[in-house]
Design an enzyme around this catalytic site. Structure first.
Site, PDB file in Angstrom:
ATOM      1  N   TYR A   1       0.904  -1.013   0.324  1.00 32.66           N
ATOM      2  CA  TYR A   1      -0.072   0.337   0.251  1.00 32.66           C
ATOM      3  C   TYR A   1       0.542   1.496   0.018  1.00 32.66           C
ATOM      4  O   TYR A   1       1.805   1.303   0.207  1.00 32.66           O
ATOM      5  CB  TYR A   1      -0.707  -0.102   1.081  1.00 32.66           C
ATOM      6  CG  TYR A   1      -1.579   1.184   1.267  1.00 32.66           C
ATOM      7  CD1 TYR A   1      -2.664   1.329   0.398  1.00 32.66           C
ATOM      8  CD2 TYR A   1      -0.736   1.911   1.998  1.00 32.66           C
ATOM      9  CE1 TYR A   1      -3.786   2.184   1.271  1.00 32.66           C
ATOM     10  CE2 TYR A   1      -1.702   3.308   2.274  1.00 32.66           C
ATOM     11  CZ  TYR A   1      -3.471   3.802   1.503  1.00 32.66           C
ATOM     12  OH  TYR A   1      -3.511   4.776   1.665  1.00 32.66           O
TER      13      TYR A   1
ATOM     14  N   GLU B   1      -3.350   7.539  -3.754  1.00 34.23           N
ATOM     15  CA  GLU B   1      -3.460   6.354  -3.658  1.00 34.23           C
ATOM     16  C   GLU B   1      -3.115   5.184  -4.039  1.00 34.23           C
ATOM     17  O   GLU B   1      -3.780   4.374  -5.711  1.00 34.23           O
ATOM     18  CB  GLU B   1      -4.718   5.855  -2.821  1.00 34.23           C
ATOM     19  CG  GLU B   1      -4.729   4.150  -1.766  1.00 34.23           C
ATOM     20  CD  GLU B   1      -6.212   3.721  -0.715  1.00 34.23           C
ATOM     21  OE1 GLU B   1      -6.255   4.250  -0.071  1.00 34.23           O
ATOM     22  OE2 GLU B   1      -6.579   3.693  -1.935  1.00 34.23           O
TER      23      GLU B   1
END
Ligand code: GDP
Ligand code: MN
Length: 378
Positions: free
Chosen positions: A101, A189
């Site tokens: 992530y 993101e």
């Protein structure tokens, strides 16, 4: 404002972030054609602005162009969390070994953007934060200095990224920061950023949120807005330059000025009522704008009374009264209304409204009491 995965990834690519080869398609035939160009092994990804697409069956692998066409036609017929799938992204399938992530958002408490990374990628970061918070590495970014090279190295070390990937990871981190900053994003993101079986870093998924307040200088991004995810009243409000937020009460409010709108809501509550919305019609009160705002308020079936609270400064109250009266000719309704007008030419404005049998008020307290009484059938 949310961007779709394909839009976010195209932006990321411009900032030097490696993304899978692929294109977006609106029909099964297009999807099949793209899959053929990519060699057949592709992933078909629904482009809807909700999370959990995978679980809903909106992300599927295909082994051939024909299969890609079939899967695309199925996904294009789907609704995910009541949003229609209008497009699919057809990407070359990645052989995923590791999911990481990497994201940037605003840390309001720290008053700075924060870059976050985790070796537990693929799942939602909120989930990771709940279950294994120590797996999230954070660095705050000074908005004037930007992201520093040592900070990206700290992150790479913190998630135990193998050394051989550090150089490209640095490029990805810097690219993500620049994309975030230059697009006026509130979130950028990559989840997951993967290491493939071929030992490449690749941004398999992408998500960006753009600050609505920056859209005046982000026109190209503003044009990417997907209206499917927005309430019709919000679309209408934006078209007329009205700030509107729906709430759960039953007194509709039409006010000029954000501070005045909040005060109005407070006073309604003080007298035992519940506002149905926040609404700031902004400067001016042309009948067109008042009519639009009134339509937006009355579209809410909970509304039992409407309170107008208008301060006539530059806009004269007689003009406002005229605006309200002509709006009411256009928008027919039986909902009771009370109008408080103060400022330039207030007396004349109030007289015009009284002549038209409208309930007026001189003070906000008086107006709020009357509106609350109206909701109780008084
Ligand atoms: P999201 O569920 O909406 O966040 O969509 P993602 O694009 O993140 O995909 C969800 C998951 O599907 C990823 O975490 C991967 O595990 C898997 N996935 C996505 N693309 C590929 C791909 O090209 N190959 C493989 N094998 N899995 C993929
Ligand atoms: Mn994802």
């Amino acid at each position: 404002m949310k961007l779709h995965e394909y839009q976010s990834k195209n932006i990321f690519a411009k900032y030097g972030i490696p993304i899978p080869k692929g294109r977006v398609a609106a029909t099964a035939d297009e999807a099949k054609q793209i899959a053929k160009e990519l060699g057949g092994r592709v992933v078909i990804k629904s482009q809807v602005l909700v999370g959990g697409r995978g679980k809903a069956g909106g992300i599927r692998l295909a082994k051939s162009a024909d299969e890609a066409g079939e899967i695309a036609s199925q996904i294009l017929a789907m609704e995910i969390k009541s949003l229609p799938v209008r497009k699919v992204l057809v990407d070359e399938a990645a052989n995923i070994e590791t999911e990481i992530y990497l994201g940037i958002t605003n840390d309001r408490a720290a008053q700075k953007p924060v870059m976050m990374a985790s070796s537990a990628g693929g799942v939602e970061i909120e989930e990771v934060a709940r279950q294994t918070p120590d797996k999230i590495i954070k660095v705050h970014i000074d908005p004037l200095l930007g992201l520093r090279d040592y900070q990206v190295r700290d992150i790479a070390a913190g998630i135990d990224l193998p050394r051989e990937h550090w150089r490209l990871f640095g490029q990805i981190g810097r690219g993500l920061w620049l994309a975030y900053q230059e697009c006026d994003a509130t979130l950028a993101e990559i989840n997951p950023l993967v290491i493939t079986a071929e030992n490449q870093l690749l941004a398999v998924d992408g998500k960006m949120l753009i600050d609505d307040n920056a859209l005046f200088r982000q026109q190209a991004l503003g044009e990417m807005r997907d209206l499917d995810v927005e309430a019709p009243s919000e679309i209408e409000a934006r078209r007329y330059g009205v700030s509107f937020i729906k709430l759960d009460g039953n007194i509709g409010c039409m006010v000029n000025g954000a501070g005045l709108a909040m005060t109005t809501m407070d006073i309604i509550k003080l007298f035992g009522g519940e506002p149905a919305n926040f609404l700031d019609i902004g400067g001016g009160a042309s009948s067109e704008k008042v009519a639009a705002a009134l339509r937006i308020i009355l579209a809410d079936a909970n509304v039992k009374a409407v309170l107008f609270n208008i301060f006539g400064g530059i806009t004269r109250c007689d003009e406002v009264a005229r605006g309200i009266l002509s709006a009411l000719e256009e928008v027919k309704t039986n909902i009771p209304m009370v109008i408080r007008l103060v400022g330039t030419n207030a007396e004349e404005g109030r007289r015009m409204l009284s002549d038209a049998d409208m309930v007026t008020a001189e003070t906000l307290v008086d107006a709020a009491k009357k509106a609350v009484a109206m909701t109780k059938g008084g």
